[in-house]
Design an enzyme around this catalytic site. Structure first.
Site, short mmCIF file in Angstrom:
data_model
loop_
_atom_site.label_atom_id
_atom_site.label_comp_id
_atom_site.label_asym_id
_atom_site.label_seq_id
_atom_site.Cartn_x
_atom_site.Cartn_y
_atom_site.Cartn_z
N CYS A 1 13.94 25.83 -60.97
CA CYS A 1 14.50 25.59 -59.63
C CYS A 1 15.34 26.78 -59.18
O CYS A 1 15.41 27.08 -58.00
CB CYS A 1 15.40 24.37 -59.57
SG CYS A 1 15.11 23.16 -60.79
N HIS B 1 18.35 42.38 -68.34
CA HIS B 1 18.30 41.21 -67.49
C HIS B 1 17.77 40.00 -68.25
O HIS B 1 18.35 38.91 -68.21
CB HIS B 1 17.43 41.50 -66.26
CG HIS B 1 17.30 40.32 -65.34
ND1 HIS B 1 18.28 39.96 -64.46
CD2 HIS B 1 16.29 39.42 -65.18
CE1 HIS B 1 17.91 38.87 -63.80
NE2 HIS B 1 16.70 38.54 -64.22
#
Lengths: 343, 267
Positions: free
Chosen positions: A50, A98
């Site tokens: 999400c 990341h």
């Protein structure tokens, strides 16, 4: 092999944009096939939750891999325009850094949450099964999961609970230990009280008693939670059975008084009673906390514990960053030692 | 090496175990550690070996002077602590127990405690058994006091809405209450058996010791009353925790004095 990531997250774009590039479970087979067909993309892996959609890719030339992934996104999702600032495009070493940060929960909306690690593992398994990854991404992700585990055990980044509901659960466990013998009573069927009751049930609490001014609402919630409803006027009698009471009514005055609680304690054989007052104005007389074996927390008490735990997590960020940096360097060393074309 | 040497080696091992457990807390959160238990067990063996050497040297159960009695009780405390570690995992129990153990063993460094010896103490297996059982009961009751203290700290934290520092690792108060209760039951049972033994053997040997008898009955009534209130749930939680600390403090404060007054328990 160069490793890149192209992605979009809650930090870079609002949900209206994120939903346009999200992948539903049924789309993955086709997506992997299309992605691998892009020129320059030797290996690919798609993450779609999400809060973020990310595509990790590996190939001989990082600019070509990024271009390939962007073309794929554009075509696959039939976007009218090229994506601009909403997406981030990282090359090495930023791409590796990341990933390590994401799996460790350092990029999550709730700092240090651990759900993301499970989601990333799922994404990796999916890509592995689809044979979309190769030696480089396999090694990268396995290393990333190790880094997440190390950060989790060696720093306090995941420690302490940071939401009102989970703080309430933690306190209940500090009082009762295992919750298997504990009964929960909800007075006033609101959203937060329902969530808190659910959290307590998920940690093993035995049953729920629901009291609400509108009895129908109490019955509905009781049915949903698998408990029983009582008439609102009758809730004081239930103090004899309930161990954890969550109160959140709209009453303008205290509905739970010292007198009522003190009268119930002998009936409880002096077993501890945990009262959680989520209402504003408060439902429970504050002096109840001074009674023996009674523990009262109001919404501010819970919130300030949650905030304090969050601050403790934030103090660990620097340590996490160091660990990430060290592991990125180590991984790149390994990557550079690979003979060209080994993958 | 003398018996005292072994007991003081055990002191250093206990200190080491305590510091080690503090180090574990500060660091990574693996505060339940086998290494810690192993250290305490080594200390306990050294401690016990020292007591055995002393028993051989004096040809009597090592309870003939204050030093020996304190070392024996402390040894019993560590025994109960190690057994609890096997049955229940009680985090921070070591952090609360070891300071008490260390202070007691360290008190043995004062030479005066090991001077006078009751040379004329009667040698009788049943009397030794009476004393050993009574002292073991103090071991369990001492740990009841320790868990009571842990209860009070945890209760204070929960009431004051604070959950920081190492005390955040304390067990749930219900768990502490349960363990405290069980230790009271076990300690009281041993105490009762020890006292009954004392009466029976004392009567058989025609020994009389009024001050100690009265004192023992007071201690027995104190713990008996506390236990009865807990069993019927009239008292629970904080008051029982407080009671087990007060009763322990009473025993600690009066044990030596009463023995000075008494004829048969003097050393």
């Amino acid at each position: 092999m160069a490793i890149v990531v192209v992605g979009i997250s809650h930090q870079s774009a609002p949900v209206e944009v994120r939903e346009r590039v999200a992948f539903s479970p049924g789309q993955f087979a086709e997506a992997f096939a299309t992605l691998r067909a892009e020129p320059g993309v030797a290996e690919g892996l798609i993450v779609s939750t999400c809060n973020r959609m990310e595509i990790y890719g590996a190939g001989a030339d990082s600019a070509a891999v990024i271009r390939g992934i962007e073309d794929f996104l554009h075509r696959f999702h039939e976007l009218d325009a090229r994506l601009g600032e909403e997406i981030y495009r990282y090359e090495e070493p930023r791409s590796i850094e990341h990933l390590f940060r994401v799996v460790s929960g350092l990029e999550s909306m709730v700092l240090g949450e651990t759900e993301i690690l499970g989601q990333m593992k799922e994404a990796y398994e999916r890509a592995l099964t689809a044979r979309a990854t190769g030696k480089t991404l396999n090694q990268l992700f396995q290393r990333a999961f190790q880094v997440a585990k190390k950060i989790r055990s060696q720093t306090a980044i995941v420690r302490g609970t940071v939401s009102v509901g989970s703080v309430a659960v933690e306190l209940a466990e500090k009082i009762f230990g295992e919750l298997g013998q504990s009964q929960v009573m909800v007075i006033g069927a609101g959203d937060t009280s329902e969530k808190t009751a659910r959290a307590l049930l998920s940690r093993g609490a035995k049953t729920v008693i629901v009291a609400n001014r509108t009895h129908e609402r109490a019955q509905a919630l009781a049915a949903e939670l698998g408990g029983r409803a009582v008439r609102f006027e009758e809730f004081p009698q239930e103090f004899a059975h309930a161990d954890i009471v969550v109160s959140s009514t709209a009453a303008p005055h205290h509905i739970v008084t010292c007198e009522k609680v003190a009268a119930a304690m002998p009936l409880r054989r002096n077993r501890p009673l945990f009262l959680i007052d989520l209402a504003v104005p408060r439902d429970i007389e504050p002096a109840v906390n001074d009674l023996d074996n009674v523990y009262l927390y109001n919404i501010d008490d819970l919130q300030s514990i949650a905030d304090e735990n969050m601050r403790a997590r934030q103090e660990e960020i620097a340590k996490c960053n160091e660990m990430v940096a060290a592991n990125v360097a180590k991984f790149r060393e390994w990557l550079n030692r690979l003979p060209p074309g080994a993958a | 090496m003398s018996d005292r040497d072994f007991i003081f080696y055990s002191l250093w091992v206990y200190v080491g175990a305590f510091l080690y457990s503090l180090y574990l807390i500060q660091g990574r959160g693996r505060w339940e550690s086998r290494g810690h238990t192993a250290l305490v067990a080594i200390g306990w063996l050294l401690h016990g070996y020292g007591l055995c050497l002393r028993a051989q040297a004096i040809n009597h159960c090592p309870i003939t002077n204050l030093f020996e009695v304190v070392m024996f009780i402390t040894w019993a405390v560590v025994l109960v602590y190690l057994m609890m570690g096997l049955v229940w995992r009680v985090s921070l129990l070591g952090e609360f127990t070891l300071p008490l153990v260390i202070a007691c063993v360290a008190s043995g460094l004062i030479p005066a405690f090991d001077h006078h010896r009751a040379e004329d103490m009667v040698r009788n297996v049943w009397l030794s058994l009476h004393a050993a059982i009574a002292l073991l009961s103090y071991g369990a009751l001492a740990l009841a006091g320790v868990t009571g203290a842990m209860y009070l700290v945890q209760e204070r934290q929960l009431k004051a809405h604070r959950m920081r520092g190492i005390f955040a690792r304390l067990p749930a108060i219900e768990q502490l209450d349960r363990i405290n209760y069980r230790l009271l039951v076990v300690g009281f049972a041993f105490l009762t058996v020890g006292i009954v033994f004392g009466f029976v053997v004392g009567a058989a040997l025609m020994m009389k010791d009024t001050p100690k008898t009265i004192w023992s009955l007071v201690v027995w009534a104190l713990y008996g009353g506390l236990l009865a209130a807990r069993m019927t749930n009239r008292l629970r939680g904080r008051k029982v925790a407080l009671g087990s600390i007060v009763a322990l403090a009473f025993v600690l404060a009066t044990f030596w004095g009463v023995n000075m007054l008494s004829a048969q328990h003097r050393f």
